[in-house]
Design a protein around this motif. Sequence first.
Motif, PDB file in Angstrom:
ATOM      1  N   CYS A 136      -1.132  -7.947 -13.909  1.00 44.49           N
ATOM      2  CA  CYS A 136      -1.401  -7.011 -12.954  1.00 44.49           C
ATOM      3  C   CYS A 136      -2.743  -7.492 -12.202  1.00 44.49           C
ATOM      4  O   CYS A 136      -3.709  -7.589 -13.006  1.00 44.49           O
ATOM      5  N   TYR A 137      -2.662  -7.890 -10.733  1.00 47.33           N
ATOM      6  CA  TYR A 137      -3.857  -8.276 -10.254  1.00 47.33           C
ATOM      7  C   TYR A 137      -4.042  -7.305  -8.857  1.00 47.33           C
ATOM      8  O   TYR A 137      -2.912  -6.835  -8.302  1.00 47.33           O
ATOM      9  N   LEU A 138      -5.271  -7.298  -8.573  1.00 41.78           N
ATOM     10  CA  LEU A 138      -5.466  -6.523  -7.341  1.00 41.78           C
ATOM     11  C   LEU A 138      -6.097  -7.523  -6.230  1.00 41.78           C
ATOM     12  O   LEU A 138      -6.908  -8.228  -6.544  1.00 41.78           O
ATOM     13  N   LEU A 198       1.290  -6.515  -8.167  1.00 38.19           N
ATOM     14  CA  LEU A 198       0.300  -6.650  -7.089  1.00 38.19           C
ATOM     15  C   LEU A 198      -0.088  -5.480  -6.546  1.00 38.19           C
ATOM     16  O   LEU A 198       0.769  -4.888  -6.280  1.00 38.19           O
ATOM     17  N   PHE A 199      -1.704  -5.330  -6.378  1.00 37.64           N
ATOM     18  CA  PHE A 199      -2.011  -4.095  -5.629  1.00 37.64           C
ATOM     19  C   PHE A 199      -2.949  -4.464  -4.587  1.00 37.64           C
ATOM     20  O   PHE A 199      -3.735  -5.389  -4.678  1.00 37.64           O
ATOM     21  N   GLY A 219       1.760  -2.170  -5.541  1.00 39.83           N
ATOM     22  CA  GLY A 219       1.045  -0.949  -5.645  1.00 39.83           C
ATOM     23  C   GLY A 219      -0.161  -0.911  -4.732  1.00 39.83           C
ATOM     24  O   GLY A 219      -0.408  -2.010  -3.938  1.00 39.83           O
ATOM     25  N   TRP A 220      -0.938   0.133  -4.817  1.00 41.42           N
ATOM     26  CA  TRP A 220      -2.189   0.191  -4.010  1.00 41.42           C
ATOM     27  C   TRP A 220      -3.503   0.455  -4.579  1.00 41.42           C
ATOM     28  O   TRP A 220      -3.301   0.393  -5.904  1.00 41.42           O
ATOM     29  N   TRP A 221      -4.684   0.236  -4.082  1.00 42.60           N
ATOM     30  CA  TRP A 221      -5.750   0.735  -4.813  1.00 42.60           C
ATOM     31  C   TRP A 221      -6.879   1.395  -3.929  1.00 42.60           C
ATOM     32  O   TRP A 221      -6.685   1.114  -2.631  1.00 42.60           O
ATOM     33  N   VAL A 222      -7.472   2.303  -4.380  1.00 48.05           N
ATOM     34  CA  VAL A 222      -8.300   3.123  -3.669  1.00 48.05           C
ATOM     35  C   VAL A 222      -9.716   3.032  -4.396  1.00 48.05           C
ATOM     36  O   VAL A 222      -9.861   2.947  -5.522  1.00 48.05           O
ATOM     37  N   THR A 223     -11.048   3.388  -3.685  1.00 52.87           N
ATOM     38  CA  THR A 223     -12.190   3.734  -4.449  1.00 52.87           C
ATOM     39  C   THR A 223     -12.295   5.011  -4.813  1.00 52.87           C
ATOM     40  O   THR A 223     -11.535   5.841  -4.459  1.00 52.87           O
ATOM     41  N   SER A 224     -13.050   5.354  -5.787  1.00 53.08           N
ATOM     42  CA  SER A 224     -13.373   6.887  -6.275  1.00 53.08           C
ATOM     43  C   SER A 224     -13.580   7.719  -5.230  1.00 53.08           C
ATOM     44  O   SER A 224     -12.981   8.958  -5.334  1.00 53.08           O
ATOM     45  N   SER A 225     -14.345   7.306  -4.139  1.00 51.39           N
ATOM     46  CA  SER A 225     -14.663   8.198  -3.343  1.00 51.39           C
ATOM     47  C   SER A 225     -13.621   8.201  -2.355  1.00 51.39           C
ATOM     48  O   SER A 225     -13.717   9.285  -1.288  1.00 51.39           O
ATOM     49  N   GLU A 226     -12.806   7.544  -2.262  1.00 47.55           N
ATOM     50  CA  GLU A 226     -11.409   7.610  -1.213  1.00 47.55           C
ATOM     51  C   GLU A 226     -10.554   8.496  -1.768  1.00 47.55           C
ATOM     52  O   GLU A 226      -9.387   8.929  -1.174  1.00 47.55           O
ATOM     53  N   TRP A 227     -10.424   8.739  -3.131  1.00 41.23           N
ATOM     54  CA  TRP A 227      -9.386   9.413  -4.286  1.00 41.23           C
ATOM     55  C   TRP A 227      -8.648  10.433  -3.460  1.00 41.23           C
ATOM     56  O   TRP A 227      -7.503  10.510  -3.583  1.00 41.23           O
ATOM     57  N   LEU A 228      -9.529  11.448  -3.423  1.00 43.55           N
ATOM     58  CA  LEU A 228      -9.136  12.949  -2.973  1.00 43.55           C
ATOM     59  C   LEU A 228      -8.367  12.955  -1.792  1.00 43.55           C
ATOM     60  O   LEU A 228      -7.275  13.335  -1.367  1.00 43.55           O
TER      61      LEU A 228
END
Length: 325
Positions: A136-138, A198-199, A219-228
């Motif tokens: 798995c890679y981002l 791959l994200f 898939g996707w990725w977000v930062t913790s501040s973007e999460w909600l």
Amino acid sequence: MLKDVLNDLLNDLRVTAVRDLAWLLLSPDLLRPQPPAGALATPFATPDEFDATVAWLRALDAAPQPLLQHLAAIRMSRVGRYAERLLGWFLEQGPAARLIAAGVQLRRDGITLGECDFLLQTRQGVRLHWELAMKCYLHAGAGRGQLADFVGPNLKDRLDLKRAHLLNHQLPISARDEFASTGYAGSWIPQMFVKGWLFYRHAQTPPECAELDPAHGRGWWVTSSEWLDFARTHASWWRPLPRLEWLAPRRIEQRVEQGIEQQTDADGDRTVVDAETLAGQITLLRGPVTVVALADDAAGDLVERSRGFIVPDDWPEQAQRHARL
């Protein structure tokens, strides 16, 4: 065709390990063929073997105990090791190619030069050397589409480096003169068996990359501040995804009539939560966390809608530096 058959299987199969094995055998490769050395492995050489494999997987789902005992025989913490055990079981018990040896170490003067994942022979007599990778890679390339822009969650790996290691070190092992010392001399055709996900950063258009199979798992990725803000518009229910569950899309059976907090997966030990609860659990996030978004299916179970990573706010900058090393 493979995608349709895999989707049908994942809709029907209920045992997690069998679902993971079906996904490992039928999901798209991460990489396109990499000539001349990087041919792709296929678990079935003929249409009859393909049909027999699908039937075998359905029968295994109905009577999975031997596979579950095989997996429980050793303690596993790495997703790559789990994938090896699954693929080894298929080669030992399945209706297609037959396993000759696994984990063959090449040594010289007491030094290990490398290890061959699988040696096998097809029913047509072709002798193959498979190298397996479950990765798995981002994507951290800010719009670029190079393999070096895909980094591991822990920033200790990169897709371009993994491909180079496969092509230049792992796949040529069985052709070395010293390989005769392993007891498996002869001509072997090397092939790579590279699966995974791959994200890409949420809301950014994924770049094209010539070396990747366009059908690869995404898939996707977000930062913790973007999460909600992301989660509230994406799904109602979420579940952390441990490494050993990185293969097939997840299915969670509804074990009770009331209370989503009591719903568990087939192993009965992990609950699903809402976005706010998950946000509280990752308040002190120190590294990327994998999660899945869940939705109800026609049977009333929860099934994976998508998967992704929540990363610390400083992770994107670190990842971009790692991609440029």
